[in-house]
Design a protein around this motif. Sequence first.
Motif, PDB file in Angstrom:
ATOM      1  N   SER A   1       0.840  -1.189   0.000  1.00 30.53           N
ATOM      2  CA  SER A   1       0.000   0.000   0.000  1.00 30.53           C
ATOM      3  C   SER A   1       0.884   1.250   0.000  1.00 30.53           C
ATOM      4  N   PRO A   2       0.339   2.375  -0.459  1.00 32.24           N
ATOM      5  CA  PRO A   2       1.170   3.567  -0.639  1.00 32.24           C
ATOM      6  C   PRO A   2       1.793   4.083   0.652  1.00 32.24           C
ATOM      7  N   ASP A   3       1.168   3.803   1.809  1.00 29.62           N
ATOM      8  CA  ASP A   3       1.725   4.324   3.058  1.00 29.62           C
ATOM      9  C   ASP A   3       2.714   3.350   3.702  1.00 29.62           C
ATOM     10  N   TYR A   4       3.046   2.273   2.998  1.00 23.92           N
ATOM     11  CA  TYR A   4       3.972   1.284   3.542  1.00 23.92           C
ATOM     12  C   TYR A   4       5.380   1.848   3.526  1.00 23.92           C
ATOM     13  N   ARG A   5       6.197   1.477   4.529  1.00 21.64           N
ATOM     14  CA  ARG A   5       7.489   2.149   4.621  1.00 21.64           C
ATOM     15  C   ARG A   5       8.697   1.229   4.460  1.00 21.64           C
ATOM     16  N   SER A   6       8.501  -0.074   4.573  1.00 14.03           N
ATOM     17  CA  SER A   6       9.662  -0.972   4.493  1.00 14.03           C
ATOM     18  C   SER A   6       9.837  -1.494   3.075  1.00 14.03           C
TER      19      SER A   6
ATOM     20  N   ALA B   1     -17.332  16.967  -4.136  1.00  8.65           N
ATOM     21  CA  ALA B   1     -18.353  17.930  -3.713  1.00  8.65           C
ATOM     22  C   ALA B   1     -18.160  19.289  -4.367  1.00  8.65           C
ATOM     23  N   ALA B   2     -16.909  19.767  -4.323  1.00  3.95           N
ATOM     24  CA  ALA B   2     -16.687  21.071  -4.927  1.00  3.95           C
ATOM     25  C   ALA B   2     -16.276  20.876  -6.369  1.00  3.95           C
ATOM     26  N   LYS B   3     -16.677  21.766  -7.175  1.00  4.25           N
ATOM     27  CA  LYS B   3     -16.338  21.671  -8.584  1.00  4.25           C
ATOM     28  C   LYS B   3     -14.837  21.900  -8.751  1.00  4.25           C
ATOM     29  N   THR B   4     -14.202  20.933  -9.381  1.00  2.41           N
ATOM     30  CA  THR B   4     -12.772  21.080  -9.582  1.00  2.41           C
ATOM     31  C   THR B   4     -12.536  21.934 -10.810  1.00  2.41           C
ATOM     32  N   PRO B   5     -11.755  22.998 -10.668  1.00  6.99           N
ATOM     33  CA  PRO B   5     -11.436  23.748 -11.875  1.00  6.99           C
ATOM     34  C   PRO B   5     -10.701  22.835 -12.842  1.00  6.99           C
ATOM     35  N   ALA B   6     -10.963  23.006 -14.112  1.00  5.82           N
ATOM     36  CA  ALA B   6     -10.395  22.110 -15.105  1.00  5.82           C
ATOM     37  C   ALA B   6      -8.884  22.062 -14.957  1.00  5.82           C
ATOM     38  N   GLY B   7      -8.341  20.839 -15.053  1.00  2.00           N
ATOM     39  CA  GLY B   7      -6.902  20.685 -15.026  1.00  2.00           C
ATOM     40  C   GLY B   7      -6.300  20.748 -13.644  1.00  2.00           C
ATOM     41  N   GLU B   8      -7.124  20.662 -12.606  1.00  2.00           N
ATOM     42  CA  GLU B   8      -6.559  20.699 -11.260  1.00  2.00           C
ATOM     43  C   GLU B   8      -6.656  19.339 -10.619  1.00  2.00           C
ATOM     44  N   TYR B   9      -5.752  19.082  -9.707  1.00  2.00           N
ATOM     45  CA  TYR B   9      -5.645  17.781  -9.068  1.00  2.00           C
ATOM     46  C   TYR B   9      -6.895  17.478  -8.243  1.00  2.00           C
ATOM     47  N   ALA B  10      -7.544  16.349  -8.531  1.00  2.00           N
ATOM     48  CA  ALA B  10      -8.826  16.052  -7.883  1.00  2.00           C
ATOM     49  C   ALA B  10      -8.651  15.271  -6.596  1.00  2.00           C
TER      50      ALA B  10
ATOM     51  N   PRO C   1      -8.412   7.546   1.265  1.00  2.00           N
ATOM     52  CA  PRO C   1      -7.970   8.672   2.076  1.00  2.00           C
ATOM     53  C   PRO C   1      -7.131   9.636   1.250  1.00  2.00           C
ATOM     54  N   GLU C   2      -7.283  10.885   1.546  1.00  2.00           N
ATOM     55  CA  GLU C   2      -6.560  11.896   0.773  1.00  2.00           C
ATOM     56  C   GLU C   2      -5.072  11.843   1.075  1.00  2.00           C
ATOM     57  N   ARG C   3      -4.269  11.971   0.073  1.00  2.00           N
ATOM     58  CA  ARG C   3      -2.818  12.052   0.248  1.00  2.00           C
ATOM     59  C   ARG C   3      -2.249  12.723  -0.986  1.00  2.00           C
ATOM     60  N   PRO C   4      -1.065  13.269  -0.868  1.00  2.00           N
ATOM     61  CA  PRO C   4      -0.490  13.891  -2.056  1.00  2.00           C
ATOM     62  C   PRO C   4      -0.084  12.825  -3.061  1.00  2.00           C
ATOM     63  N   PRO C   5      -0.116  13.138  -4.344  1.00  2.00           N
ATOM     64  CA  PRO C   5       0.307  12.158  -5.343  1.00  2.00           C
ATOM     65  C   PRO C   5       1.799  11.906  -5.223  1.00  2.00           C
TER      66      PRO C   5
ATOM     67  N   GLU D   1       0.904   9.718 -11.374  1.00  2.00           N
ATOM     68  CA  GLU D   1      -0.244   9.612 -10.485  1.00  2.00           C
ATOM     69  C   GLU D   1      -1.017  10.928 -10.468  1.00  2.00           C
ATOM     70  N   ARG D   2      -0.299  12.035 -10.454  1.00  2.00           N
ATOM     71  CA  ARG D   2      -0.974  13.324 -10.506  1.00  2.00           C
ATOM     72  C   ARG D   2      -1.776  13.450 -11.800  1.00  2.00           C
ATOM     73  N   GLU D   3      -1.180  12.952 -12.886  1.00  2.00           N
ATOM     74  CA  GLU D   3      -1.841  13.037 -14.189  1.00  2.00           C
ATOM     75  C   GLU D   3      -3.156  12.261 -14.194  1.00  2.00           C
ATOM     76  N   VAL D   4      -3.122  11.050 -13.619  1.00  2.00           N
ATOM     77  CA  VAL D   4      -4.332  10.222 -13.633  1.00  2.00           C
ATOM     78  C   VAL D   4      -5.415  10.844 -12.772  1.00  2.00           C
ATOM     79  N   TYR D   5      -5.027  11.362 -11.602  1.00  2.00           N
ATOM     80  CA  TYR D   5      -6.041  11.845 -10.668  1.00  2.00           C
ATOM     81  C   TYR D   5      -6.359  13.319 -10.875  1.00  2.00           C
ATOM     82  N   THR D   6      -5.934  13.858 -11.996  1.00  2.00           N
ATOM     83  CA  THR D   6      -6.308  15.228 -12.330  1.00  2.00           C
ATOM     84  C   THR D   6      -7.441  15.188 -13.342  1.00  2.00           C
ATOM     85  N   LEU D   7      -8.534  15.835 -12.989  1.00  2.00           N
ATOM     86  CA  LEU D   7      -9.715  15.734 -13.843  1.00  2.00           C
ATOM     87  C   LEU D   7      -9.885  16.982 -14.681  1.00  2.00           C
ATOM     88  N   GLU D   8     -10.096  16.773 -15.955  1.00  2.00           N
ATOM     89  CA  GLU D   8     -10.544  17.881 -16.803  1.00  2.00           C
ATOM     90  C   GLU D   8     -12.042  18.043 -16.586  1.00  2.00           C
TER      91      GLU D   8
END
Lengths: 336, 198, 424
Positions: free
Chosen positions: B138-143, C29-38, C46-50, C55-62
């Motif tokens: 999983s993405p939060d895995y560290r080892s 819930a909020a409208k994502t401006p085009a080309g921004e990371y969704a 759970p939310e986390r940075p790409p 990964e950023r490319e896939v999870y960015t919605l036009e």
Amino acid sequence: MNIDLLIGVLRFLLATTLILLLTVPTAFVVIQMELKIIAGAQLRYGPNRIGPWGMFQSTIHGFKVLAKEDHIPDQADRATFTLAPWMVYMAAAMSMLVIPFAPGAIAVDFNIGIVYFFAVLGLSVVGLLVAGWASYNKYSLLGGLRSAAQMVSYEIPLTLSVVGVVVLAGTLNFRELIEWQRVHGWMLIWQPVALVIFYVASLAEINRTPFDMVEADSELVAGPFTEYSGMRFGFFFFAEYVALFIMSGILISLFFGGWLAPWPFPDQLDGFIGTIYGVLWFFIKTYIFIAVAVLLRATLVRVRVDQLMGMAWKVLLPLAMVNLLVTAAAVLVFKL
Amino acid sequence: MTAPAKAGALVRLLLDRFPDLAAGLWTDEDTVEVTIEGERNVALLQVLRDDPELNFFFLADAAAVDYGPTERFEVVYHLYSDRHPAWLRVRARVNRADPHIPTLTDLWEGAMFHEREMFDMMGIVFDGNRDLRRIYMSPDYRSFPQRKDFLLPDDAADSSAAGVRPLERPETWDLTRLSDELAPGVVAHAEAEAEAKP
Amino acid sequence: MTSEVKIPDPLDLDLDEEARLRRVAGLPAAKTPAGEYAGFESVGLPERPPQTEREREVYTLEEGEMLVNMGPQHPSTHGVMRLVVKVRGEVVTDVDPVLGYLHRGIEKLCEEATYTTVLTYVDPMDYLSTMHNEHAPAIAFEKLFGVTAPPRAEYIRALVVELNRVFSHSLMMGFLALDMGGITPILYGFINRDEIVDMLSAISGQRMLFNFFRVGGVNWDTNDEFLSRLGTWRDHVLKNVEMSERVLTDNEVFRSRTIGMGTLSGRDAIALGVSGPNLRASGVPFDVRKAHPYSIYPELEFEVITQSGGDSNARYLQRIAEINQSIHLIDQIVDKMPHGAVQAQVPGIIRPKPGRAYAAIESPRGLYSVYAISDGGPNPYRFRMRDPSFISLQAIPKLMPGRLIADTMAVMASFDPVMGGVDK
């Protein structure tokens, strides 16, 4: 109080109750046929444990559905989510009102029966769309949108193909239509193109394979039904099979002479015996077409959504229009 | 296998193109093996792929090997050519303390999953790979589970699930038991056993 | 310890119309401006940075796009695989396979196992080609240990491996149809499979995870039940294959669903590492049985079959051609099978000299290879498996953009991935 009105109301209540009650065993029989025929096509035995030859398998399935947990997703729109199965089921059940089972065995002998039938059957798309919308699920939403696109598209060639029949017979009443076929021969001979269009479009209209885009289990899990469980799902399920029965019944009424017996037999008898005789032939013909639809499901793969729409708009619709044009011209020229 | 004679042709060709490979060259019945430093992998494999006489066009396998905490990593490529009846194995050495190696995804797009797997399992960083994230864990895995110094209890205690998951008998399942101090439950358990013994 | 969680109500009047409709539609819930990371919330994570650019490319919605999870619990993902599919309406714009739901760490387990027990650990990898899974490690360990299997053992190996290939390909035909809504061919596939599985269970004692190969031979010689089942099966197998093929090959709907779908050129296929029938369907004649002959394949007569199309239909036709080829090979193997022992003399605990060995075989899904390193101990120092369907999956994100959702599963099924192998 007007006694005629009272009798009319009572008659209507009785007819609708009977029809509603009839839908359940109809669905059971059609589901059982599907289980058995597909099993045969797949070289399996099919259900063979409950009742003689497994006859009550589908009944047990029906009761099982009653006993299951009825779950509504947290974020679903409760009001419409609850309403949607009813809308679909009632559309199917109500269109059964005008089906001509036999002389004297039509629940409501409408003078615009054909119009009523297509109007009411078309309501089920609202139910599917609402189900897809209310479920708070992306699969459901896509399925609901597909159902709207598909059913609205196919209703046009479906209805247009029937217009040719109506023009020829000069009536919108199912009973009179069958009387016409008794005199002039089955509509199959007069309107073969309309038959083909009607058959293809009716499969799409009731979401049968190869046009079952709405459910599309391998893409959309179960389309608008994904979040449904228990009896709510059961209603969708029943409605689907009742619709198959109705479509086959309408198909034979329009093109295969309804309750009329084929050639070597006397085509119609009088009195109560005549009713039984008519019902018998009606069911024989209807179940033949249900069996064909089931075999199609066992044989074909699903078409893709763009191929499906392309077929409706590029093939069936022009064909239906040409058919209508030719029919109308022929009626005018030959004064049929 | 009838390879050695024809593998000889491959060996001569390789030495002709890259005389400095002689040191790490080795063959067995159907494999020719060369050893290089990690940074050279792209340059070498590009020639191996594009040279019409070598023509190693198919990347059959890319795997990482851990030679232990004090040693090194190796990224091992296996290549197939329709010109030579032998597999070519390229062993690229990677510094274990700072595991970096150039990516092969510009030569073979299909190296992507291989490299993601190596990153996931061994923690080797492929410079230039634009999708280097965990693939199995999983993405939060560290080892990095396939390293030789990977120990499951250490890893579990370190993971985000440590102490959260309700276990059946936490006193005997204490995952910090490798630390010097025994967990209270374990001590109590040991004392009870010692009393029952005499 | 309960926390107050406010369950949003779709009819909540506090929200403006736009937000309410978006919620019901399953959009963020909020409208994502085009080309921004969704972000990951839109696929229920759970939310986390790409972590990467991709990964950023896939999870960015036009505008107008949404992310749909296909799997890991989905009727047609061939096990527990998750595809994050970015769609605009019904049109797929990007696909990101997310793996690891079936990861068991078999490579690591095998480093703790003796050489004999490794052969049992690899069984549940690609569970539709269990015999092949054992074949490559067996060859690799024999190279390491310097032992050769007796000729009869090699013939029995080739026989069971080809039988396994037949049933694996039969099932592929069924699964391909199943993912397009055809429910019958899969049953025909299972008829073919069951007969072969019964046969293999007669020779190995197990139905699915055969555990039949040993270092230096096979576990059992052929027996009467196996041979009689083989004879019965051989009598009608061609008819069976034809029966299952007839449902699909000339079916107009099936052809319109497969021809031109997921077309992969030979060059791309090689670059992506696609191998086996999928590569040969793109016109590249690469078959390990010919390219690096192992076992007894040099003694058998067969040609490498290729197709020119490179699309789903070509991959399907390739499978049928290979079924017939395998049956042809089985005939030759049975004809030529010598007498003799089926196991070489091998100690109970094998301790090869330190060394390295690479063995590749042609599994029904492509090039399956094992790289084993021995440090002189009783278990391998490093045991690496290259699973073909794992690598082939990379083709899916390449092929899908611009296609419809319906084709995602249909094209994936034509590559015939098995998640047990993909996730190791």
